[in-house]
Enzyme design. Structure first.
Site, short mmCIF file in Angstrom:
data_model
loop_
_atom_site.label_atom_id
_atom_site.label_comp_id
_atom_site.label_asym_id
_atom_site.label_seq_id
_atom_site.Cartn_x
_atom_site.Cartn_y
_atom_site.Cartn_z
N HIS A 6 90.35 -102.40 -18.15
CA HIS A 6 91.02 -101.10 -18.00
C HIS A 6 91.70 -100.67 -19.29
CE1 HIS A 6 90.40 -101.77 -13.76
NE2 HIS A 6 90.94 -100.60 -13.47
N SER A 7 92.00 -101.66 -20.13
CA SER A 7 92.77 -101.39 -21.35
C SER A 7 91.88 -101.52 -22.58
CB SER A 7 93.93 -102.38 -21.43
OG SER A 7 94.37 -102.51 -22.76
#
Lengths: 127, 207
Positions: free
Chosen positions: A9-10
């Protein structure tokens, strides 16, 4: 060499995991597919697809993911590739498995052998 | 009967509803998730809106499949692959039609729900969008079988979806980001179930 894609997600987390693997396996065919195009948290279909294409070879590609949409979005990207493509999602701790996979890939191991090694990281106790 | 233009109009309406409720859905998601549901849904449907002109000439199956692909590509959170799969499966089931009726809609929704279950490896009772989708479909099938008109069928679906949202409050989340909270997710309604109720209500309002 088997390719490796880190889906998170990052953006920073995915890139840092790739950087971390370079400590032991500089030269492995590993790329990050983290975050959304605007830099926010999330998983990008296009980034995952581009990352797979970048490291793809007949020897195959291993994909390691964090959670939730990272897994589901990757599944949907894979549905777009030919059923015969050697691309495997592996469910394992993302940092440990990235290090194990990049070292093993750099040693020239087959995708099957690398996956077997990654599976072992699931049971490896830290203490 | 519902033609291609009306389907596109409804999709645009869904985009407006997601934009209007962006903060609300994001607040719900802040409480038990990762706080991006409203923003993600609004971003996804804003992309659908950008393609609306190109969509209008396609058959309904294609409109829905294209919408699904756009949501998968642009949403960025779990609602992307989940709603994206739902629209794509609905589009595949409805196929190359230029007009659809209630039976087509219910068949499409059923296929969409099956797609969500498979994609999320989930079922009802886990505090997810399925907890408003499944009761809505069941209520609409029942009304349709009883010979009710389109509006009455959709209204029954909306009522069941909204009751389904309420029913998520006491549930313990076992799927998705809220599952990390476990018991602490109790007392809060599920954002995904809520967004589905909004989308279905928008369909209902079009009739």
């Amino acid at each position: 060499m088997v390719g490796i894609v880190i889906v998170s997600h990052s953006e920073k987390l995915a890139e840092s995991i790739v950087d971390l693997t370079r400590m032991m396996a500089d030269g492995a065919n590993i790329v990050a597919a983290g975050g959304l195009e605007d830099g926010s948290f999330g998983t990008s279909y296009d980034r995952i697809k581009e990352a797979i294409e970048k490291v793809y070879s007949a020897e195959g590609v291993i994909i390691l993911m964090d959670m939730g949409s990272a897994v589901m979005t990757t599944e949907m990207v894979l549905e777009e590739f030919d059923a015969g493509s050697k691309i495997r999602m592996v469910d394992a701790p993302i940092v440990e498995s990235a290090v194990a996979a990049s070292v093993s890939a750099l040693c020239g191991n087959s995708i099957e052998d690398i996956i077997a090694e990654i599976e072992e990281t699931k049971n490896a106790a830290k203490f | 009967m519902t033609d291609q233009k009306k389907v596109v109009d409804i999709l645009l309406g869904m985009g407006r509803v997601m934009e209007e409720n962006k903060e609300f859905l994001t607040d719900l998601d802040n409480t038990i998730g990762d706080g991006d549901h409203g923003i993600n849904m609004a971003r996804g449907f804003a992309e659908v809106e950008k393609q609306a002109e190109g969509l209008a000439g396609k058959d309904i199956g294609n409109i829905l499949k294209t919408t699904g692909m756009t949501l998968v590509s642009k949403v960025g959170g779990s609602s992307g692959p989940l709603y994206g799969t739902a629209f794509m499966k609905a589009g595949m089931t409805i196929g190359a039609k230029t007009e659809i009726g209630m039976d087509d809609f219910l068949g499409g929704l059923e296929a969409g729900i099956e797609g969500v279950k498979a994609r999320g490896k989930s079922t009802t009772g886990e505090k997810t969008m399925l907890d408003s989708m499944v009761p809505a479909l069941e209520a609409m099938k029942e009304k349709q079988a009883a010979g009710a008109d389109v509006k009455a069928v959709l209204e029954a679906g909306v009522a069941a979806a909204e009751a389904g949202v309420e029913a998520t409050k006491p549930m313990v989340a076992t799927k998705g980001r809220a599952s990390y909270l476990g018991e602490r997710s109790v007392g809060h309604q599920d954002p995904g179930a809520t967004s589905f109720a909004f989308l279905l209500k928008e369909i209902c309002n079009a009739y």
